[in-house]
Design an enzyme around this catalytic site. Sequence first.
Site, PDB file in Angstrom:
ATOM      1  N   GLN A 100      14.460   9.819   7.699  1.00  0.00           N
ATOM      2  CA  GLN A 100      14.089   8.989   8.845  1.00  0.00           C
ATOM      3  C   GLN A 100      12.567   8.965   9.052  1.00  0.00           C
ATOM      4  O   GLN A 100      12.056   8.139   9.795  1.00  0.00           O
ATOM      5  CB  GLN A 100      14.792   9.526  10.104  1.00  0.00           C
ATOM      6  CG  GLN A 100      14.988   8.523  11.213  1.00  0.00           C
ATOM      7  CD  GLN A 100      15.909   7.374  10.821  1.00  0.00           C
ATOM      8  OE1 GLN A 100      15.613   6.226  11.141  1.00  0.00           O
ATOM      9  NE2 GLN A 100      16.994   7.649  10.127  1.00  0.00           N
ATOM     10  N   LYS A 125      15.793   3.296   3.220  1.00  0.00           N
ATOM     11  CA  LYS A 125      15.262   3.245   4.580  1.00  0.00           C
ATOM     12  C   LYS A 125      13.777   2.904   4.591  1.00  0.00           C
ATOM     13  O   LYS A 125      13.169   2.769   5.638  1.00  0.00           O
ATOM     14  CB  LYS A 125      15.514   4.578   5.291  1.00  0.00           C
ATOM     15  CG  LYS A 125      17.011   4.782   5.547  1.00  0.00           C
ATOM     16  CD  LYS A 125      17.314   5.965   6.392  1.00  0.00           C
ATOM     17  CE  LYS A 125      18.829   6.084   6.518  1.00  0.00           C
ATOM     18  NZ  LYS A 125      19.256   7.312   7.164  1.00  0.00           N
ATOM     19  N   CYS A 147      25.984   9.569  12.811  1.00  0.00           N
ATOM     20  CA  CYS A 147      26.155  10.711  11.896  1.00  0.00           C
ATOM     21  C   CYS A 147      25.475  11.955  12.423  1.00  0.00           C
ATOM     22  O   CYS A 147      24.955  12.767  11.658  1.00  0.00           O
ATOM     23  CB  CYS A 147      25.642  10.409  10.491  1.00  0.00           C
ATOM     24  SG  CYS A 147      26.510   9.095   9.673  1.00  0.00           S
ATOM     25  N   HIS A 167      21.420  15.290  10.902  1.00  0.00           N
ATOM     26  CA  HIS A 167      22.380  14.313  10.375  1.00  0.00           C
ATOM     27  C   HIS A 167      23.489  15.104   9.683  1.00  0.00           C
ATOM     28  O   HIS A 167      23.236  16.181   9.134  1.00  0.00           O
ATOM     29  CB  HIS A 167      21.629  13.457   9.351  1.00  0.00           C
ATOM     30  CG  HIS A 167      22.358  12.263   8.830  1.00  0.00           C
ATOM     31  ND1 HIS A 167      23.354  12.365   7.895  1.00  0.00           N
ATOM     32  CD2 HIS A 167      22.224  10.950   9.087  1.00  0.00           C
ATOM     33  CE1 HIS A 167      23.795  11.155   7.588  1.00  0.00           C
ATOM     34  NE2 HIS A 167      23.128  10.268   8.308  1.00  0.00           N
TER      35      HIS A 167
HETATM   36  C1  LIG Z   1      20.032   8.217   6.737  1.00  0.00           C
HETATM   37  C2  LIG Z   1      19.831   9.657   6.879  1.00  0.00           C
HETATM   38  C3  LIG Z   1      20.432  10.555   6.001  1.00  0.00           C
HETATM   39  C4  LIG Z   1      21.380  10.135   4.912  1.00  0.00           C
HETATM   40  O1  LIG Z   1      20.765   9.299   3.993  1.00  0.00           O
HETATM   41  P1  LIG Z   1      21.628   8.615   2.826  1.00  0.00           P
HETATM   42  O2  LIG Z   1      20.741   7.556   2.323  1.00  0.00           O
HETATM   43  O3  LIG Z   1      22.870   8.083   3.483  1.00  0.00           O
HETATM   44  O4  LIG Z   1      21.937   9.678   1.826  1.00  0.00           O
HETATM   45  C5  LIG Z   1      20.163  11.896   6.173  1.00  0.00           C
HETATM   46  N1  LIG Z   1      19.352  12.327   7.142  1.00  0.00           N
HETATM   47  C6  LIG Z   1      18.746  11.496   7.996  1.00  0.00           C
HETATM   48  C7  LIG Z   1      17.831  12.049   9.045  1.00  0.00           C
HETATM   49  C8  LIG Z   1      18.972  10.135   7.908  1.00  0.00           C
HETATM   50  O5  LIG Z   1      18.382   9.309   8.772  1.00  0.00           O
END
Ligand SMILES: *Cc1c(COP(=O)(O)O)cnc(C)c1O
Length: 406
Positions: free
Chosen positions: A201, A224, A364, A121
């Site tokens: 994730q 998440k 991203c 990411h």
């Molecule tokens: C969502 C995500 C991020 C970023 O997380 P934030 O909550 O936006 O700081 C980083 N790495 C992975 C693998 C992600 O899925």
Amino acid sequence: MLDINKIRAEFPILNQKVNGKPLVYFDNGATSQKPQVVIDAIVDYYSRYNANIHRGVHTLSQLATDAYEEARLKIQRHFNAKHNYEIIFTSGTTEGINLVANGFAALLKKDDEIIVSALEHHSNIVPWQMLCEHTGAKLLVIPMNYDGELLMDEYEKLLSDKTKLVVCNHISNGLGTINPIEFIIEKAHKAGAAVLIDGAQACPHLKPDVQALNVDFYVTSAHKMCGPTGVGMLYGKEEWLRKLPPYKGGGEMIATVTFEKTTYADLPHKFEAGTPNICGGIAFGTAIDYMNEVGFDNIASYERELLEYGTKKLLELEGIEIYGTKDLNKKASVISFNFKGIHPYDVGTIIDKLGIAVRTGHHCAQPIMDFYKIPGTIRASFAFYNTKEEIDLMIEALKKAQMMLG
Ligand SMILES: *Cc1c(COP(=O)(O)O)cnc(C)c1O
């Protein structure tokens, strides 16, 4: 086994129509929905005991401090950290990574090396690029193959006594690949390097054990995994957290302040300057309790069913390409795909009109898209509150989109 109807009833947002159609929420990889208990924890905090923590002698401040520190203990137990002060509250994964990257600025010198993976990411790429610019260190990349798997023999070739840090995600948000982090950590340690794992994730799908992994840093976001936005955690081994300088200066992170010299507070407060997201931290603890009640074994086996069913149904569609590994054992319930000759954004827009929420774009993770030479993908990411019936609705919507765009 999961009582899926009971679980769905616990998520008020799921029970609604969007654009006149029942909502099918398959954008869990971007953020999960929140159960009523988490929403209640937020309301309860602001209606009953909102106060600043670690400061007041008054009753509400004590209640808030106790609840916040109890949440830290819940997180400690969940991730099996050795000490509660190894859990640092952050605003999320991104901040956790930036905190460690900033700390390493004091420890790296020119020509030291940091290894990242091709599956990262942006938030696990850019802070390291900034660190390299600042220190003269070099960024090396573990390459991937067409199945979206990292090449471990190439990784081993990159390791040397110049390697100071290896950073990698536990599960790729772009493709759902579960990376072999045990191997990555072991080999990095043999080379004398520290390891940071981005668990953003992974944490919605599994329960990491930071001591068993022997990882130096593990970061994640609450939002998440059924918690609120704006809060997350950094786990760091005590020895590393002691070595790193503080990231932000301010209140709460100091022991004494004079204009001549400031001494820093002990862990974890050294890294927690300013009034934190108190309510968010408390609700993060509630979310962790909730997910453990549902049970990570139940979540894993049910999501595996969804992944198998979704993959099978999608593969029946004409012109589809699914990116990432075909070995579902190496994958979380995330499916990234495209239809030949059709832009993912157009598909996403049409199926949104039919109530289906998926993510389209580069997620991203632009280097992954560049690898496949595509502008982006359609990503359906399933949570334990999704159903096969919802997958059927998505398939019908995708067929309509194909007809309109084909
Ligand atoms: C969502 C995500 C991020 C970023 O997380 P934030 O909550 O936006 O700081 C980083 N790495 C992975 C693998 C992600 O899925």
